[in-house]
Design a protein around this motif. Structure first.
Motif, short mmCIF file in Angstrom:
data_model
loop_
_atom_site.label_atom_id
_atom_site.label_comp_id
_atom_site.label_asym_id
_atom_site.label_seq_id
_atom_site.Cartn_x
_atom_site.Cartn_y
_atom_site.Cartn_z
N PRO A 148 -26.52 -14.57 -27.21
CA PRO A 148 -25.20 -13.90 -27.22
C PRO A 148 -25.30 -12.42 -27.56
CG PRO A 148 -25.07 -16.01 -28.35
CD PRO A 148 -26.53 -15.75 -28.08
N LEU A 149 -26.26 -12.06 -28.43
CA LEU A 149 -26.43 -10.66 -28.80
C LEU A 149 -26.80 -9.82 -27.59
CD1 LEU A 149 -28.43 -11.24 -32.09
CD2 LEU A 149 -26.07 -10.46 -31.92
N CYS A 150 -27.69 -10.36 -26.76
CA CYS A 150 -28.11 -9.64 -25.56
C CYS A 150 -26.98 -9.57 -24.54
CB CYS A 150 -29.33 -10.33 -24.94
SG CYS A 150 -29.85 -9.61 -23.37
N VAL A 151 -26.31 -10.69 -24.31
CA VAL A 151 -25.23 -10.74 -23.33
C VAL A 151 -24.11 -9.78 -23.71
CG1 VAL A 151 -23.47 -12.19 -22.26
CG2 VAL A 151 -25.76 -13.11 -22.64
N LEU A 210 -26.86 -12.86 -16.70
CA LEU A 210 -26.05 -13.60 -17.66
C LEU A 210 -24.66 -12.99 -17.83
CD1 LEU A 210 -28.78 -14.28 -20.35
CD2 LEU A 210 -27.56 -16.04 -19.05
N ALA A 211 -24.61 -11.66 -17.85
CA ALA A 211 -23.33 -10.99 -18.05
C ALA A 211 -22.35 -11.25 -16.91
CB ALA A 211 -23.56 -9.49 -18.21
N LEU A 212 -22.87 -11.41 -15.69
CA LEU A 212 -22.00 -11.65 -14.53
C LEU A 212 -21.85 -13.12 -14.18
CD1 LEU A 212 -22.89 -8.77 -12.02
CD2 LEU A 212 -21.18 -8.82 -13.84
N SER A 213 -22.55 -13.99 -14.92
CA SER A 213 -22.50 -15.42 -14.59
C SER A 213 -21.19 -16.08 -15.02
CB SER A 213 -23.67 -16.16 -15.24
OG SER A 213 -23.57 -16.12 -16.66
N ASP A 214 -20.51 -15.51 -16.00
CA ASP A 214 -19.25 -16.07 -16.48
C ASP A 214 -18.25 -16.13 -15.33
OD1 ASP A 214 -16.74 -16.56 -17.65
OD2 ASP A 214 -17.34 -15.61 -19.51
N GLU A 215 -17.65 -17.30 -15.15
CA GLU A 215 -16.69 -17.50 -14.05
C GLU A 215 -15.55 -16.49 -14.12
OE1 GLU A 215 -14.09 -21.17 -12.06
OE2 GLU A 215 -15.11 -21.43 -13.99
N ASN A 216 -15.21 -16.07 -15.33
CA ASN A 216 -14.08 -15.16 -15.51
C ASN A 216 -14.52 -13.72 -15.80
OD1 ASN A 216 -12.11 -17.30 -15.29
ND2 ASN A 216 -12.77 -17.94 -17.34
N CYS A 239 -25.47 -14.46 -9.51
CA CYS A 239 -25.49 -15.30 -10.71
C CYS A 239 -24.11 -15.87 -11.04
CB CYS A 239 -25.98 -14.49 -11.91
SG CYS A 239 -27.68 -13.94 -11.79
N SER A 240 -23.07 -15.36 -10.42
CA SER A 240 -21.71 -15.79 -10.76
C SER A 240 -21.53 -17.29 -10.58
CB SER A 240 -20.70 -15.05 -9.87
OG SER A 240 -19.37 -15.49 -10.13
N THR A 241 -20.69 -17.88 -11.41
CA THR A 241 -20.32 -19.29 -11.25
C THR A 241 -18.93 -19.42 -10.63
OG1 THR A 241 -19.50 -19.28 -13.54
CG2 THR A 241 -21.75 -20.07 -13.17
N ASN A 242 -18.37 -18.30 -10.23
CA ASN A 242 -17.05 -18.29 -9.59
C ASN A 242 -17.25 -18.45 -8.08
OD1 ASN A 242 -14.70 -17.17 -8.17
ND2 ASN A 242 -13.96 -16.62 -10.21
#
Length: 391
Positions: free
Chosen positions: A211-214, A243-249, A278-281
């Motif tokens: 989480p620190l890196c993200v 990782l930063a862009l993988s969040d669906e939102n 990498c997105s999950t959206n």
């Protein structure tokens, strides 16, 4: 006692080997002495041809009944690996967890590397090797972390497509959290070795979702989005970017997508494709697919980038990218392996007159089966270990 090493004489083949043997300069220390400074008087030469040498010393712990340990090859004075009995391995890993600094940093690295190397050559169990990683949240030296990273990545790559990977990522992330915080805050006065250690910890943390890196990466992208004329994403770590862009939102996927389309540098475009994929959206991924249809030179790269990730592999439009991913990486789940076998059956008539293509496809299939066999044998050990640690 003797040591042998098989060295390939042909870099393209492992069938022809030369057998090398050498005398071993054997030394040791124990939990009683803790003497890691080897001198000539401490050395016993174990000659070739002698399969067993007995050393009598009251400081050597008995085979049963205590948690005292012995370490051979202090500071790796000689070139050989050391295999201990299970009791001694447990005593060493317990020592590392309770107070790792009792053992010299070179030997902490040695313990990790010997344990995993002996496992890799089927001389001992994976369970023993995995335990050597449990202490590293307290490790602050460069050499043990270099060694740990190699084997952390070895396990991570092998289980990446399994349900255990998220638990493993949490384990690794927890192990780097303390030192990550310490090293990343202020490195202005660091030595060269400390800077190398910082790079290793940053790489591990970002690779396994710290989480620190993200959060730090999201802040970098946010700053870039506010001043795109003067800032860029050039310094962002690839894994952290993903990782930063993988969040669906993710609030920044659209911004990076527009920056990707407006930039003509092929290297920069390639990095951004990897991050966007990498997105999950699903809506975002389908937009990337639609763009690929208008950019033939980048279509295969986009398909491959999407094929690297579970959400991307679900898209029907990137079936070719999915197979490219499997062929290059040689890893697959049982379901993906079955799907690939069906694909080979479907295209066998089309590649019948292309023996080179068929060769590489069949080689990829063989490698996938070998990897599936690895999972069948080793994944239960990883599952049991992670469960025992509370993950």
């Amino acid at each position: 006692m003797q040591c042998s090493n098989l060295i390939s004489e042909n870099i393209d083949s492992c069938y022809t080997v030369a057998l090398y043997k050498w005398n071993i300069p054997f030394a040791y220390t124990t939990s009683k002495e803790k003497n890691f400074n080897v001198k000539s008087k401490d050395i016993t030469i174990l000659p070739l041809g002698k399969k067993k040498v007995t050393i009598t010393d009251d400081s050597i712990p008995k085979p049963k009944g205590n948690l005292k340990w012995v370490i051979a090859n202090p500071q790796q004075f000689g070139l050989y690996r050391v295999k201990y009995d299970k009791r001694n391995w447990n005593a060493l890993t317990d020592q590392l967890v309770s107070d790792h600094q009792v053992i010299h940093a070179i030997n902490r690295a040695q313990i990790i590397d010997d344990a995993f190397s002996l496992y890799a050559t089927e001389y001992q169990s994976l369970a023993i090797a995995l335990r050597t990683l449990e202490y590293v949240n307290n490790e602050e030296e460069w050499l043990p972390w270099v060694t740990a990273q190699k084997w952390i990545d070895y396990i991570g790559k092998n289980i990446e497509s399994t349900s255990e990977f998220d638990k493993y990522k949490a384990f690794v992330s927890d192990k780097v959290e303390n030192i990550y915080t310490t090293l990343i805050v202020d490195s202005n006065n660091y030595t060269h070795i400390q800077l190398l250690l910082k790079d290793i910890i940053y790489d591990i943390g970002c690779s396994y979702g710290s989480p620190l890196c993200v959060n730090a990466t999201i802040q970098e992208i946010a700053a870039w989005s506010l001043d795109p004329e003067n800032l860029s994403d050039e310094a962002i770590d690839e894994e952290a970017y993903c990782l930063a862009l993988s969040d669906e939102n993710s609030n920044y996927w659209d911004f990076v997508f527009e920056q990707f389309k407006s930039n003509n540098d092929s290297t920069i475009r390639g990095r951004r494709i990897d991050a966007l994929a990498c997105s999950t959206n699903v809506d975002n991924l389908e937009r990337l697919v639609e763009f690929a249809k208008t950019s033939v030179p980048e279509a295969i790269k986009i398909a491959y980038a999407l094929g690297r990730h579970p959400a991307g592999r679900e898209l029907e439009q990137i079936e070719v990218g999915f197979y490219i991913y499997l062929i290059i990486n040689e890893f697959s789940t049982d379901e993906e392996l079955t799907k690939f076998e069906r694909f080979l059956e479907d295209v066998k008539d089309d590649i019948g007159d292309k023996p080179d293509i068929n060769y590489y496809l069949q080689l990829a299939l063989l490698d996938m089966k070998i990897w599936n066999d690895w999972l069948e044998t080793n994944l239960p050990s990883v599952q049991s270990w992670l469960t025992g640690l509370g993950y």
